[in-house]
Write a protein that holds these residues in place. Structure first.
Motif, mmCIF file in Angstrom:
data_model
loop_
_atom_site.group_PDB
_atom_site.id
_atom_site.type_symbol
_atom_site.label_atom_id
_atom_site.label_comp_id
_atom_site.label_asym_id
_atom_site.label_seq_id
_atom_site.Cartn_x
_atom_site.Cartn_y
_atom_site.Cartn_z
ATOM 1 N N SER A 1 0.798 -1.226 0.000
ATOM 2 C CA SER A 1 0.000 0.000 0.000
ATOM 3 C C SER A 1 0.830 1.277 0.000
ATOM 4 O O SER A 1 0.273 2.369 -0.125
ATOM 5 N N LEU A 2 2.157 1.169 0.170
ATOM 6 C CA LEU A 2 3.020 2.346 0.227
ATOM 7 C C LEU A 2 4.146 2.217 -0.797
ATOM 8 O O LEU A 2 4.547 1.109 -1.147
ATOM 9 N N PRO A 3 4.692 3.329 -1.268
ATOM 10 C CA PRO A 3 5.824 3.259 -2.194
ATOM 11 C C PRO A 3 7.026 2.599 -1.527
ATOM 12 O O PRO A 3 7.270 2.792 -0.335
ATOM 13 N N GLU A 4 7.797 1.843 -2.294
ATOM 14 C CA GLU A 4 8.955 1.169 -1.720
ATOM 15 C C GLU A 4 10.015 2.153 -1.245
ATOM 16 O O GLU A 4 10.797 1.844 -0.342
ATOM 17 N N ALA A 5 10.053 3.346 -1.821
ATOM 18 C CA ALA A 5 11.039 4.345 -1.394
ATOM 19 C C ALA A 5 10.724 4.891 -0.010
ATOM 20 O O ALA A 5 11.620 5.376 0.693
ATOM 21 N N THR A 6 9.470 4.846 0.388
ATOM 22 C CA THR A 6 9.034 5.261 1.735
ATOM 23 C C THR A 6 8.079 4.184 2.247
ATOM 24 O O THR A 6 6.868 4.384 2.291
ATOM 25 N N PRO A 7 8.612 3.040 2.676
ATOM 26 C CA PRO A 7 7.794 1.841 2.852
ATOM 27 C C PRO A 7 7.100 1.691 4.193
ATOM 28 O O PRO A 7 6.350 0.730 4.380
ATOM 29 N N PHE A 8 7.344 2.618 5.131
ATOM 30 C CA PHE A 8 6.814 2.433 6.477
ATOM 31 C C PHE A 8 5.631 3.348 6.766
ATOM 32 O O PHE A 8 5.667 4.549 6.443
ATOM 33 N N GLN A 9 4.597 2.789 7.373
ATOM 34 C CA GLN A 9 3.603 3.610 8.047
ATOM 35 C C GLN A 9 4.194 3.926 9.412
ATOM 36 O O GLN A 9 4.520 3.022 10.192
ATOM 37 N N LEU A 10 4.357 5.206 9.705
ATOM 38 C CA LEU A 10 5.002 5.646 10.930
ATOM 39 C C LEU A 10 3.959 6.071 11.947
ATOM 40 O O LEU A 10 2.861 6.505 11.587
ATOM 41 N N SER A 11 4.308 5.975 13.209
ATOM 42 C CA SER A 11 3.329 6.151 14.285
ATOM 43 C C SER A 11 3.220 7.577 14.799
ATOM 44 O O SER A 11 2.489 7.828 15.758
ATOM 45 N N SER A 12 3.933 8.515 14.174
ATOM 46 C CA SER A 12 3.858 9.915 14.594
ATOM 47 C C SER A 12 4.033 10.821 13.385
ATOM 48 O O SER A 12 4.881 10.542 12.518
ATOM 49 N N PRO A 13 3.272 11.924 13.300
ATOM 50 C CA PRO A 13 3.488 12.879 12.213
ATOM 51 C C PRO A 13 4.835 13.589 12.304
ATOM 52 O O PRO A 13 5.269 14.228 11.352
ATOM 53 N N ALA A 14 5.510 13.468 13.457
ATOM 54 C CA ALA A 14 6.836 14.059 13.625
ATOM 55 C C ALA A 14 7.940 13.165 13.066
ATOM 56 O O ALA A 14 9.099 13.553 13.054
ATOM 57 N N PHE A 15 7.582 11.938 12.621
ATOM 58 C CA PHE A 15 8.555 11.021 12.035
ATOM 59 C C PHE A 15 8.554 11.182 10.515
ATOM 60 O O PHE A 15 7.483 11.317 9.901
ATOM 61 N N THR A 16 9.721 11.139 9.921
ATOM 62 C CA THR A 16 9.841 11.169 8.463
ATOM 63 C C THR A 16 10.762 10.031 8.034
ATOM 64 O O THR A 16 11.509 9.476 8.830
ATOM 65 N N GLN A 17 10.724 9.704 6.742
ATOM 66 C CA GLN A 17 11.553 8.630 6.219
ATOM 67 C C GLN A 17 12.012 8.962 4.816
ATOM 68 O O GLN A 17 11.368 9.720 4.089
ATOM 69 N N ILE B 1 16.845 2.650 4.640
ATOM 70 C CA ILE B 1 15.910 3.735 4.938
ATOM 71 C C ILE B 1 16.385 4.498 6.163
ATOM 72 O O ILE B 1 16.796 3.890 7.165
ATOM 73 N N GLN B 2 16.313 5.816 6.105
ATOM 74 C CA GLN B 2 16.560 6.651 7.273
ATOM 75 C C GLN B 2 15.227 7.125 7.826
ATOM 76 O O GLN B 2 14.385 7.649 7.083
ATOM 77 N N ILE B 3 15.012 6.936 9.130
ATOM 78 C CA ILE B 3 13.827 7.445 9.826
ATOM 79 C C ILE B 3 14.286 8.526 10.781
ATOM 80 O O ILE B 3 15.231 8.330 11.549
ATOM 81 N N SER B 4 13.634 9.679 10.733
ATOM 82 C CA SER B 4 14.017 10.811 11.578
ATOM 83 C C SER B 4 12.828 11.270 12.395
ATOM 84 O O SER B 4 11.669 11.119 11.996
ATOM 85 N N ALA B 5 13.117 11.846 13.556
ATOM 86 C CA ALA B 5 12.087 12.406 14.423
ATOM 87 C C ALA B 5 12.422 13.857 14.712
ATOM 88 O O ALA B 5 13.587 14.209 14.911
ATOM 89 N N ILE B 6 11.413 14.689 14.730
ATOM 90 C CA ILE B 6 11.600 16.070 15.165
ATOM 91 C C ILE B 6 11.656 16.064 16.687
ATOM 92 O O ILE B 6 10.751 15.535 17.334
#
Length: 458
Positions: free
Chosen positions: A38-54, A423-428
């Motif tokens: 359901s998500l693009p392979e370049a950004t493959p994760f559903q993240l649990s916070s809007p402050a998270f990016t990938q 993949i890099q996952i970042s948090a604000i």
């Protein structure tokens, strides 16, 4: 320049942590897994916070040429010159190698060519206390090349396979390797990934060695036994049972394999040694508590358990069930049940929180955050922190940046598309942390912005 900048970031974030926590701790647990595909392979994760990016840092695109396949566990150069600049991953393939990703330039380099010394099924990935890189074989097939541990002694300075020093450390018994971990006394822990595999510890005769040649020159290997070792998956009071003498020589009654090297698997199952077996131990992490004591965590994939081991001393330990299917799901308040399946990899963030990475068939795989507020080695709850959508793949090697607590990395391997990704996952950070970074420490704020903006040269 890279080294000084990273140290400045680390110092500033350490100061900031006195008033706030890393951004990864603030999330709302996902109630279910993301639908596969359901998500693009370049950004493959559903993240649990809007402050998270990938974002994708590295992709093994067939049309552009390959660097190995099945990128597995991740570690960085945690000490030494340019600390934190490079990320290392082995290839979990029939002819394995190792790649090095440069965060400064955004480029990858194969540093161990596929099939070097017959290297197969690379999985383990760990930076050593003396500043080198360890990897090992998950394989347990026929022949003399199975289950070996290797050290890259010049991981940051090699210019490619022709100059890489790739050394087998034969004092370590042969097992099906995955997790590797060092405690504060520089004991090295490892597992045998087997249905019935055990947990091991190597104690070097030169724990403060400044090279692998000295660290692995002589030392004693032990296997963990709970009770008599007769009960599969047992918890409770445990003892480290010697398999070798202090020089690494196999004790009488043990089993050796090619070249006289100890067969850790066969030996651990023999009386009177009789190490306790667990159902496919995989990854390892170590946590240091506020009182200075340490806990070792390991995933037992096929029983859907994660265990903790209180490292009570040189001989004694205590094993507890850290997470299982009776643990509370933070999203529902009920037992997590079968929604928690096949924990494989573990990771630890800057605040000592343990993350559990699933390896489920068919591309359904989640990353869970474990809450152990009282630090007793038994999680009160777990929450779905991220969920991966890539068809046919698994997330692996989750690794939290040791110099920026708001950045993590994870590989996506064996996708149906045949494209491996890092993949890099970042948090604000929380507002008070970010304000301190930007206001109180101008250089840190500047560097932090550069880290989030991509791979600018440093």
């Amino acid at each position: 320049m890279f080294q000084s900048n990273r140290c400045a970031v680390f110092a500033g974030l350490a100061l900031a942590s006195a008033t706030a926590t890393a951004g990864f701790e603030t999330f709302t647990a996902l109630p279910s897994s993301v639908p596969v595909g359901s998500l693009p392979e370049a950004t493959p994760f559903q993240l649990s916070s809007p402050a998270f990016t990938q974002k994708t840092l590295d992709a093994n695109t067939p049309s552009l040429g390959r660097r190995g396949d099945n990128w597995d566990m991740i570690s960085a150069n945690e000490t030494g010159a340019n600390a934190g600049r490079y990320l290392f991953s082995p290839y979990e393939t029939g002819t394995a190698g190792v790649k090095r990703y440069d965060l400064s330039t955004g480029t990858s380099l194969t540093i161990v060519a596929e099939g070097t010394q017959g290297f197969v099924s690379g999985d383990a990935s760990r930076w050593t206390p003396w500043g080198s890189y360890l990897t090992a074989e998950e394989s347990w097939g026929t022949g003399s090349t199975k289950g070996r541990l290797f050290e890259v002694t010049n991981p940051t300075t090699t210019s490619g396979p022709a100059t890489t020093e790739f050394v087998q450390r034969s004092i370590i018994p042969r097992v099906s390797h995955e997790g590797l971990a060092f405690d504060s006394s520089r004991n090295m822990y490892f597992v045998d990934e087997l249905n019935g595999g055990s947990i091991y510890r190597y104690t070097s005769a030169s724990p403060l060695a400044t090279s692998g040649n000295a660290f692995f020159a002589a030392g004693q290997t032990f296997v963990l036994r709970v009770g008599t070792g007769a009960t599969f998956g047992e918890t409770g009071a445990a003892t480290w049972i010697a398999m070798t003498d202090v020089n690494g020589v196999a004790l009488p009654g043990t089993v050796t394999i090619g070249g006289g090297q100890l067969d850790g698997r066969a030996t651990s199952q023999l009386a009177p040694i009789k190490g306790t077996g667990y159902n496919r131990p995989e990854d390892l992490e170590i946590k240091t508590l506020a009182n200075g004591k340490q806990q070792l965590f390991f995933a037992a994939t096929d029983t859907h358990n994660v265990f903790s081991i209180q490292l009570d001393g040189s001989i004694n330990a205590t094993v507890k069930t850290f997470v299982d299917r009776t643990t509370i799901d933070q999203a529902t308040g009920l037992a997590v049940g079968s929604t928690f399946t096949n924990p494989d990899n573990l990771a630890i963030d800057a605040n000592g929180n343990i993350y559990l990475v699933e390896d489920q068939p068919g591309g359904v795989a989640d990353i869970w955050f474990a809450m152990d507020a009282d630090g007793d080695g038994v999680a009160e709850s777990i929450g779905r922190w991220a969920s991966m959508a890539t068809v046919g793949a698994e997330p692996t090697g989750l690794y939290f940046d040791k110099f920026n607590p708001n950045v993590a990395y994870v590989n996506v391997q064996h996708a149906d598309s045949d494209v491996d990704r890092m993949i890099q996952i970042s948090a604000i950070p929380e507002p008070e942390t970010y304000a301190l970074m930007l206001g109180g420490i101008g250089l840190v704020g500047f560097i932090a912005r550069r880290r989030r903006s991509g791979n600018a040269a440093r």
